[in-house]
Design an enzyme around this catalytic site. Structure first.
Site, PDB file in Angstrom:
ATOM      1  N   ASP A 100       0.803  -1.222   0.000  1.00  0.00           N
ATOM      2  CA  ASP A 100       0.000   0.000   0.000  1.00  0.00           C
ATOM      3  C   ASP A 100       0.838   1.275   0.000  1.00  0.00           C
ATOM      4  O   ASP A 100       1.997   1.279   0.413  1.00  0.00           O
ATOM      5  CB  ASP A 100      -0.898   0.031   1.242  1.00  0.00           C
ATOM      6  CG  ASP A 100      -2.080  -0.916   1.145  1.00  0.00           C
ATOM      7  OD1 ASP A 100      -2.126  -1.734   0.205  1.00  0.00           O
ATOM      8  OD2 ASP A 100      -2.954  -0.842   2.024  1.00  0.00           O
ATOM      9  N   HIS A 151      -6.125   3.291  -4.031  1.00  0.00           N
ATOM     10  CA  HIS A 151      -6.009   3.500  -2.584  1.00  0.00           C
ATOM     11  C   HIS A 151      -6.293   4.966  -2.238  1.00  0.00           C
ATOM     12  O   HIS A 151      -5.768   5.483  -1.249  1.00  0.00           O
ATOM     13  CB  HIS A 151      -4.607   3.096  -2.128  1.00  0.00           C
ATOM     14  CG  HIS A 151      -4.482   2.835  -0.652  1.00  0.00           C
ATOM     15  ND1 HIS A 151      -5.416   2.162   0.089  1.00  0.00           N
ATOM     16  CD2 HIS A 151      -3.477   3.158   0.229  1.00  0.00           C
ATOM     17  CE1 HIS A 151      -5.024   2.062   1.342  1.00  0.00           C
ATOM     18  NE2 HIS A 151      -3.855   2.685   1.456  1.00  0.00           N
ATOM     19  N   HIS A 155      -4.895   9.480   0.687  1.00  0.00           N
ATOM     20  CA  HIS A 155      -4.904   8.619   1.870  1.00  0.00           C
ATOM     21  C   HIS A 155      -5.664   9.233   3.050  1.00  0.00           C
ATOM     22  O   HIS A 155      -5.187   9.240   4.190  1.00  0.00           O
ATOM     23  CB  HIS A 155      -3.473   8.291   2.290  1.00  0.00           C
ATOM     24  CG  HIS A 155      -3.335   7.021   3.065  1.00  0.00           C
ATOM     25  ND1 HIS A 155      -3.558   6.943   4.425  1.00  0.00           N
ATOM     26  CD2 HIS A 155      -3.001   5.767   2.691  1.00  0.00           C
ATOM     27  CE1 HIS A 155      -3.349   5.711   4.846  1.00  0.00           C
ATOM     28  NE2 HIS A 155      -3.022   4.966   3.817  1.00  0.00           N
ATOM     29  N   HIS A 245       3.644  -2.474   3.116  1.00  0.00           N
ATOM     30  CA  HIS A 245       3.692  -1.129   2.552  1.00  0.00           C
ATOM     31  C   HIS A 245       4.982  -0.923   1.768  1.00  0.00           C
ATOM     32  O   HIS A 245       6.034  -1.453   2.144  1.00  0.00           O
ATOM     33  CB  HIS A 245       3.585  -0.074   3.653  1.00  0.00           C
ATOM     34  CG  HIS A 245       2.279  -0.086   4.377  1.00  0.00           C
ATOM     35  ND1 HIS A 245       1.999  -0.994   5.385  1.00  0.00           N
ATOM     36  CD2 HIS A 245       1.165   0.682   4.235  1.00  0.00           C
ATOM     37  CE1 HIS A 245       0.773  -0.789   5.831  1.00  0.00           C
ATOM     38  NE2 HIS A 245       0.248   0.220   5.165  1.00  0.00           N
TER      39      HIS A 245
END
Length: 280
Positions: A100, A151, A155, A245
């Site tokens: 991510d 995503h 964020h 990540h």
């Protein structure tokens, strides 16, 4: 191409189109059972936000001519869910590795190098503001067979946004992915694992399934390379989706951990795969 050549090509293609049937559609993911529970808006999972960078205009990419191919059946409608998908099903000893918050040129290339060394594919849930600055990394993901998901742009915690803001976060990111990766994303992951009704509905409208995870490495806390490796190996099981990540902070430990646990997973008989949705 001369005008008469274009018409000749189009006529030939259309003449043979009637013999081609439309492909059926299927989904390879299902709600998780056993390991993990879906993250709800009331208790978002922790995660490090992506670095906020000034927005750059996306490069315009010419699209191929449409209408010169066999007829396609009606696309299956993406379901509106009340909880995200957690694991894959029906594929034996298969697992999915997801990363991510990227792409980040400091860490994403090293992760891609490791995946390439073992000839395996992964999923990358990218933030639009990062992807807009590093389209070459999305192009590499496409070339090497990885799956890119949405995503959001910056964020944010979606449960604190209006419906219009959520749509903007999703739409802008999908457009950047399409320009750099070559197609619109078919998967979506809410930042911090905080979904709400609007996120599910808007994601469905944009043709995206919502995917969570079953094993959280918590690598964003920098727990140590060995700890990350242990969490992946202890959580390994058929159908598991692993969360790591490749951006949002110092991801050196994540890079090193992948180099250790990936060959061990493969030696243990696991098949590292990516989702293959046939509907758009």
């Amino acid at each position: 191409m001369q005008k008469d050549q274009l018409f000749t090509r189009r006529g030939a293609l259309l003449a043979g189109a009637a013999a081609v049937g439309a492909a059926g559609t299927a989904s390879v993911f299902a709600r998780g059972t056993g390991a993990g529970t879906p993250a709800g808006p009331g208790a978002p999972a922790p995660g490090a936000p992506a670095h906020r960078l000034p927005m750059k205009p996306s490069a315009y990419r010419l699209q191929p001519l449409t209408g010169y191919g066999p007829p396609r059946g009606a696309a299956a409608r993406t379901p509106v869910r009340s909880e995200p998908l957690l694991r894959i099903t029906g594929r034996g000893r298969a697992m999915v590795l997801t990363f991510d918050d990227g792409p980040d040129p400091r860490y994403t290339p090293d992760i891609l190098d490791t995946l390439a060394a073992y000839d395996v594919h992964a999923m990358f849930f990218v933030c639009g503001e990062m992807a807009a600055h590093h389209p070459e990394l999305l192009a590499r993901m496409a070339d090497e067979g990885h799956t890119v998901g949405n995503h959001t742009w910056s964020h944010p915690l979606l449960t604190k946004l209006t419906r219009r803001q959520i749509r903007s976060e999703m739409t802008r990111t999908s457009e950047v992915i399409e320009n750099a990766y070559g197609e619109r994303p078919r998967w979506f992951r809410a930042p911090y694992g905080a979904w709400n009704r609007a996120a599910f509905q808007l994601g469905s409208e944009l043709g995206m399934e919502s995917l969570a995870w079953t094993v959280d490495t918590l690598d964003w806390t920098s727990p140590g390379t060995g700890t990350i490796v242990d969490r992946v190996e202890n959580g390994a099981a058929p159908g598991v989706v692993v969360l790591s990540h490749d951006a949002g902070g110092d991801r050196t430990q994540s890079v090193r951990a992948l180099r250790r646990y990936l060959p061990q997973l493969l030696d243990s008989g696991y098949h590292i795969t990516v989702p293959r949705r046939q509907h758009t």
